[in-house]
Motif scaffolding. Structure first.
Motif, PDB file in Angstrom:
ATOM      1  N   LEU A 118     -10.134 -14.868  37.202  1.00 12.25           N
ATOM      2  CA  LEU A 118     -11.541 -14.554  37.410  1.00 12.25           C
ATOM      3  C   LEU A 118     -12.241 -15.826  37.869  1.00 12.25           C
ATOM      4  CD1 LEU A 118     -13.612 -12.187  36.880  1.00 12.25           C
ATOM      5  CD2 LEU A 118     -14.006 -13.251  34.649  1.00 12.25           C
ATOM      6  N   MET A 119     -13.098 -15.710  38.887  1.00 16.77           N
ATOM      7  CA  MET A 119     -13.800 -16.893  39.383  1.00 16.77           C
ATOM      8  C   MET A 119     -15.246 -16.554  39.699  1.00 16.77           C
ATOM      9  SD  MET A 119     -12.540 -19.624  42.235  1.00 16.77           S
ATOM     10  CE  MET A 119     -13.405 -21.186  42.483  1.00 16.77           C
ATOM     11  N   ASP A 120     -16.152 -17.417  39.280  1.00 18.55           N
ATOM     12  CA  ASP A 120     -17.583 -17.257  39.485  1.00 18.55           C
ATOM     13  C   ASP A 120     -18.026 -18.178  40.617  1.00 18.55           C
ATOM     14  OD1 ASP A 120     -20.358 -17.140  39.333  1.00 18.55           O
ATOM     15  OD2 ASP A 120     -20.385 -17.062  37.147  1.00 18.55           O
ATOM     16  N   GLY A 121     -18.532 -17.581  41.700  1.00 22.52           N
ATOM     17  CA  GLY A 121     -18.916 -18.372  42.859  1.00 22.52           C
ATOM     18  C   GLY A 121     -20.134 -19.239  42.662  1.00 22.52           C
ATOM     19  N   LYS A 122     -20.915 -18.984  41.604  1.00 22.14           N
ATOM     20  CA  LYS A 122     -22.138 -19.744  41.367  1.00 22.14           C
ATOM     21  C   LYS A 122     -21.834 -21.211  41.102  1.00 22.14           C
ATOM     22  CE  LYS A 122     -24.237 -18.650  37.631  1.00 22.14           C
ATOM     23  NZ  LYS A 122     -25.074 -17.862  36.678  1.00 22.14           N
ATOM     24  N   ASP A 123     -20.836 -21.472  40.254  1.00 22.35           N
ATOM     25  CA  ASP A 123     -20.476 -22.855  39.935  1.00 22.35           C
ATOM     26  C   ASP A 123     -18.979 -23.112  40.063  1.00 22.35           C
ATOM     27  OD1 ASP A 123     -19.554 -21.389  37.812  1.00 22.35           O
ATOM     28  OD2 ASP A 123     -20.763 -22.401  36.289  1.00 22.35           O
ATOM     29  N   ARG A 124     -18.276 -22.139  40.602  1.00 18.58           N
ATOM     30  CA  ARG A 124     -16.809 -22.180  40.774  1.00 18.58           C
ATOM     31  C   ARG A 124     -16.089 -22.383  39.443  1.00 18.58           C
ATOM     32  NH1 ARG A 124     -16.122 -26.103  45.836  1.00 18.58           N
ATOM     33  NH2 ARG A 124     -18.177 -26.808  45.137  1.00 18.58           N
ATOM     34  N   SER A 125     -16.705 -21.930  38.363  1.00 17.48           N
ATOM     35  CA  SER A 125     -15.978 -21.881  37.093  1.00 17.48           C
ATOM     36  C   SER A 125     -14.944 -20.766  37.185  1.00 17.48           C
ATOM     37  CB  SER A 125     -16.944 -21.632  35.930  1.00 17.48           C
ATOM     38  OG  SER A 125     -17.647 -20.417  36.110  1.00 17.48           O
ATOM     39  N   ALA A 126     -13.855 -20.901  36.430  1.00 18.72           N
ATOM     40  CA  ALA A 126     -12.766 -19.939  36.568  1.00 18.72           C
ATOM     41  C   ALA A 126     -11.910 -19.902  35.313  1.00 18.72           C
ATOM     42  CB  ALA A 126     -11.896 -20.301  37.779  1.00 18.72           C
ATOM     43  N   GLY A 127     -11.203 -18.803  35.171  1.00 18.71           N
ATOM     44  CA  GLY A 127     -10.215 -18.658  34.112  1.00 18.71           C
ATOM     45  C   GLY A 127      -9.033 -17.878  34.641  1.00 18.71           C
ATOM     46  N   ALA A 128      -7.834 -18.297  34.265  1.00 19.07           N
ATOM     47  CA  ALA A 128      -6.629 -17.619  34.727  1.00 19.07           C
ATOM     48  C   ALA A 128      -5.579 -17.631  33.627  1.00 19.07           C
ATOM     49  CB  ALA A 128      -6.085 -18.301  35.987  1.00 19.07           C
ATOM     50  N   VAL A 129      -4.795 -16.557  33.569  1.00 23.70           N
ATOM     51  CA  VAL A 129      -3.710 -16.457  32.589  1.00 23.70           C
ATOM     52  C   VAL A 129      -2.478 -15.883  33.266  1.00 23.70           C
ATOM     53  CG1 VAL A 129      -5.240 -16.205  30.614  1.00 23.70           C
ATOM     54  CG2 VAL A 129      -4.468 -14.156  31.827  1.00 23.70           C
ATOM     55  N   THR A 130      -1.311 -16.263  32.753  1.00 24.80           N
ATOM     56  CA  THR A 130      -0.063 -15.745  33.292  1.00 24.80           C
ATOM     57  C   THR A 130       0.949 -15.551  32.170  1.00 24.80           C
ATOM     58  OG1 THR A 130       1.673 -16.088  34.964  1.00 24.80           O
ATOM     59  CG2 THR A 130       0.927 -18.030  33.761  1.00 24.80           C
ATOM     60  N   GLY A 131       1.811 -14.543  32.350  1.00 28.71           N
ATOM     61  CA  GLY A 131       2.912 -14.318  31.419  1.00 28.71           C
ATOM     62  C   GLY A 131       2.497 -13.834  30.044  1.00 28.71           C
ATOM     63  N   VAL A 132       1.346 -13.160  29.923  1.00 31.96           N
ATOM     64  CA  VAL A 132       0.964 -12.621  28.619  1.00 31.96           C
ATOM     65  C   VAL A 132       1.546 -11.219  28.462  1.00 31.96           C
ATOM     66  CG1 VAL A 132      -1.119 -14.023  28.476  1.00 31.96           C
ATOM     67  CG2 VAL A 132      -1.255 -11.739  29.477  1.00 31.96           C
ATOM     68  N   LYS A 133       1.872 -10.848  27.229  1.00 31.90           N
ATOM     69  CA  LYS A 133       2.597  -9.600  26.998  1.00 31.90           C
ATOM     70  C   LYS A 133       1.900  -8.638  26.057  1.00 31.90           C
ATOM     71  CE  LYS A 133       6.971 -12.121  27.484  1.00 31.90           C
ATOM     72  NZ  LYS A 133       8.252 -12.496  26.804  1.00 31.90           N
ATOM     73  N   ALA A 134       0.894  -9.071  25.348  1.00 30.62           N
ATOM     74  CA  ALA A 134       0.307  -8.215  24.315  1.00 30.62           C
ATOM     75  C   ALA A 134      -1.208  -8.096  24.425  1.00 30.62           C
ATOM     76  CB  ALA A 134       0.683  -8.751  22.932  1.00 30.62           C
ATOM     77  N   ILE A 135      -1.804  -8.588  25.508  1.00 34.99           N
ATOM     78  CA  ILE A 135      -3.258  -8.537  25.664  1.00 34.99           C
ATOM     79  C   ILE A 135      -3.621  -7.272  26.432  1.00 34.99           C
ATOM     80  CG2 ILE A 135      -5.289  -9.756  26.459  1.00 34.99           C
ATOM     81  CD1 ILE A 135      -3.599 -11.139  24.233  1.00 34.99           C
ATOM     82  N   LYS A 136      -4.394  -6.400  25.814  1.00 37.01           N
ATOM     83  CA  LYS A 136      -4.692  -5.095  26.398  1.00 37.01           C
ATOM     84  C   LYS A 136      -5.341  -5.218  27.768  1.00 37.01           C
ATOM     85  CE  LYS A 136      -6.894  -0.661  25.276  1.00 37.01           C
ATOM     86  NZ  LYS A 136      -7.942  -0.592  26.324  1.00 37.01           N
ATOM     87  N   ALA A 209     -17.635  -8.967  44.137  1.00 40.62           N
ATOM     88  CA  ALA A 209     -19.017  -8.489  44.105  1.00 40.62           C
ATOM     89  C   ALA A 209     -19.998  -9.562  44.540  1.00 40.62           C
ATOM     90  CB  ALA A 209     -19.375  -8.013  42.697  1.00 40.62           C
ATOM     91  N   LEU A 210     -21.061  -9.117  45.203  1.00 43.06           N
ATOM     92  CA  LEU A 210     -22.249  -9.909  45.516  1.00 43.06           C
ATOM     93  C   LEU A 210     -23.417  -9.221  44.832  1.00 43.06           C
ATOM     94  CD1 LEU A 210     -24.039 -11.923  47.265  1.00 43.06           C
ATOM     95  CD2 LEU A 210     -24.064 -10.102  48.985  1.00 43.06           C
ATOM     96  N   ASP A 211     -24.159  -9.925  43.980  1.00 46.65           N
ATOM     97  CA  ASP A 211     -25.277  -9.286  43.290  1.00 46.65           C
ATOM     98  C   ASP A 211     -26.614  -9.638  43.939  1.00 46.65           C
ATOM     99  OD1 ASP A 211     -26.109 -11.787  42.218  1.00 46.65           O
ATOM    100  OD2 ASP A 211     -24.927 -11.504  40.397  1.00 46.65           O
ATOM    101  N   LEU A 212     -27.684  -9.059  43.429  1.00 47.62           N
ATOM    102  CA  LEU A 212     -29.002  -9.234  44.032  1.00 47.62           C
ATOM    103  C   LEU A 212     -29.532 -10.652  43.918  1.00 47.62           C
ATOM    104  CD1 LEU A 212     -30.710  -5.901  42.929  1.00 47.62           C
ATOM    105  CD2 LEU A 212     -29.940  -6.518  45.228  1.00 47.62           C
ATOM    106  N   ASP A 213     -28.942 -11.456  43.043  1.00 47.49           N
ATOM    107  CA  ASP A 213     -29.326 -12.864  42.917  1.00 47.49           C
ATOM    108  C   ASP A 213     -28.535 -13.758  43.869  1.00 47.49           C
ATOM    109  OD1 ASP A 213     -31.260 -12.480  40.922  1.00 47.49           O
ATOM    110  OD2 ASP A 213     -29.729 -12.439  39.361  1.00 47.49           O
ATOM    111  N   GLY A 214     -27.634 -13.155  44.641  1.00 47.32           N
ATOM    112  CA  GLY A 214     -26.839 -13.923  45.586  1.00 47.32           C
ATOM    113  C   GLY A 214     -25.582 -14.526  45.003  1.00 47.32           C
ATOM    114  N   ASN A 215     -25.248 -14.149  43.775  1.00 47.38           N
ATOM    115  CA  ASN A 215     -24.024 -14.666  43.156  1.00 47.38           C
ATOM    116  C   ASN A 215     -22.835 -13.791  43.499  1.00 47.38           C
ATOM    117  OD1 ASN A 215     -25.359 -16.809  41.811  1.00 47.38           O
ATOM    118  ND2 ASN A 215     -26.025 -15.384  40.208  1.00 47.38           N
ATOM    119  N   MET A 216     -21.668 -14.422  43.652  1.00 43.57           N
ATOM    120  CA  MET A 216     -20.440 -13.701  43.976  1.00 43.57           C
ATOM    121  C   MET A 216     -19.358 -14.018  42.948  1.00 43.57           C
ATOM    122  SD  MET A 216     -20.183 -13.832  48.134  1.00 43.57           S
ATOM    123  CE  MET A 216     -20.524 -15.583  48.262  1.00 43.57           C
TER     124      MET A 216
END
Length: 370
Positions: A118-136, A209-216
């Motif tokens: 997941l990445m937020d274009g407003k400040d380019r903050s991001a989170g990523a995960v790989t190889g998880v087996k039990a997270i719904k 997504a692009l929202d009405l505030d211009g964030n993607m």
């Protein structure tokens, strides 16, 4: 060049009106009206009408429409791009028809290993995960990694330990497993096939997504490839490859043969291509402005007066996907930009996809000729 001349005429007219029109009229003048745009995908690949029953076709379209509506309803009511992307992807992760969350493919060892970013274009903050087996819902874990902020990318047991600390919902192996995915793994092993022989479509899911505030915002979630081994990681959790967002340029989510998308840095390449196209158009417009007697421009072209058309965004996405094809890879992308339209680009026979915009677009599609 005609578009530049047309824009310059509009700019000149706007400047003239500024000095001639009453002040009250200026209060209503908005050169860039707020707009929202949303797109989703559920994978690309060899998807043909003759291989789908009418019932299957209808089921996929209904699932896509439900996810599309979940996100677009948030955006049209002034909600955030982040909330829209998460709402759509959670629905797709919970749907066993797609290769993400419930319904994920099996590894060689017969397990479901999940990736998300997941990445937020407003400040380019991001989170990523790989190889998880039990997270719904792996996309929600990616969101927690982003919110925590200490790291960007977590893997395996460590990612699941972090998920426990954040109170995320877990699920047993049987929640993710489906008979169709298990049969695909057995067929791959019995016939000594490659993953591409059994994975006729890449069921990765994503939303932008692009929202009405211009964030993607961009988000993507996947179970990877059938029979993957040795802790293989595809493009989905690799920021800049399968997932990328920057408010200045675009948001991208990809699906396909991840190895090629990583090598082509697909998400970042599309955003960089749009940046270059827009900057070039702006520079050409300024260079075309008439000069005064002292050789200075008679006016400056403001960046807000210049925009890319849907065809421009499409051309950049198509160019990057052509590069993926030249490398030997197949798949597709969804793209939104600050300019409004949502576009798809794929080099496969079909792609599960949908898009909606504040301009009134609302559509889902499966096959390449739609």
């Amino acid at each position: 060049m005609n578009r530049i001349k047309h824009t310059l005429t509009a700019v000149s007219t706007a400047i003239s009106l500024f000095f001639a029109a009453p002040l009250l009229a200026q209060d209503d003048y908005e050169p860039m009206e707020p707009r929202w745009s949303f797109a989703i995908h559920g994978g690309a690949g060899t998807i043909a009408r003759e291989n789908m029953t009418p019932e299957q076709d209808a089921e996929y379209r209904a699932a896509l429409q439900q996810a599309l509506d979940a996100g677009s309803d948030i955006l049209k009511n002034g909600g955030s791009a982040m909330d829209a992307v998460l709402a759509a992807i959670v629905l797709l992760e919970d749907d066993p028809k797609f290769n993400a969350g419930r319904g994920a493919v099996f590894t060689w060892e017969g397990e479901n290993e999940l990736d998300a970013a997941l990445m937020d274009g407003k400040d380019r903050s991001a989170g990523a995960v790989t190889g998880v087996k039990a997270i719904k819902n792996p996309i929600l874990l990616a969101r927690e990694v982003m919110k925590d902020g200490r790291h960007v990318f977590l893997s395996g047991a460590g990612a699941e330990e972090f998920a426990g600390e954040r109170g995320l919902e877990t699920a047993p192996p049987e929640w993710f497993a489906t008979e169709a995915r298990r049969e695909a793994l057995e067929r791959l092993k019995a016939r000594q096939l490659s993953s591409l022989d059994v994975d006729t479509k890449f069921g990765t899911v994503g939303a932008v997504a692009l929202d009405l505030d211009g964030n993607m915002v961009a988000g993507t979630s996947t179970g990877g490839l059938t029979g993957k081994r040795w802790g293989r990681i595809g493009d989905v959790p690799v920021l800049g490859a399968g997932t990328y967002a920057d408010n200045r340029d675009c948001a991208v989510s990809a699906t396909g043969q991840g190895e090629y998308f990583i090598r082509a840095v697909v998400g970042y390449s599309i955003c960089t291509g749009l940046k270059h196209k827009w900057r070039t158009m702006l520079d050409e417009a300024q260079a075309s402005v008439p000069l005064d007697d002292d050789g200075n421009p008679t006016f400056m072209v403001h960046a807000s007066e210049m925009w890319l058309e849907q065809s421009d965004v499409q051309a950049v996405a198509d160019e990057v996907m052509a590069d993926v094809k030249d490398l030997g890879g197949t798949g597709g992308v969804i793209v939104v930009s600050p300019f409004g339209p949502a576009v798809f680009s794929f080099n496969t026979p079909g792609m599960y996809r949908g898009r909606a915009t504040s301009a009134g677009v609302n559509e889902v599609a499966i096959y390449g000729d739609e």
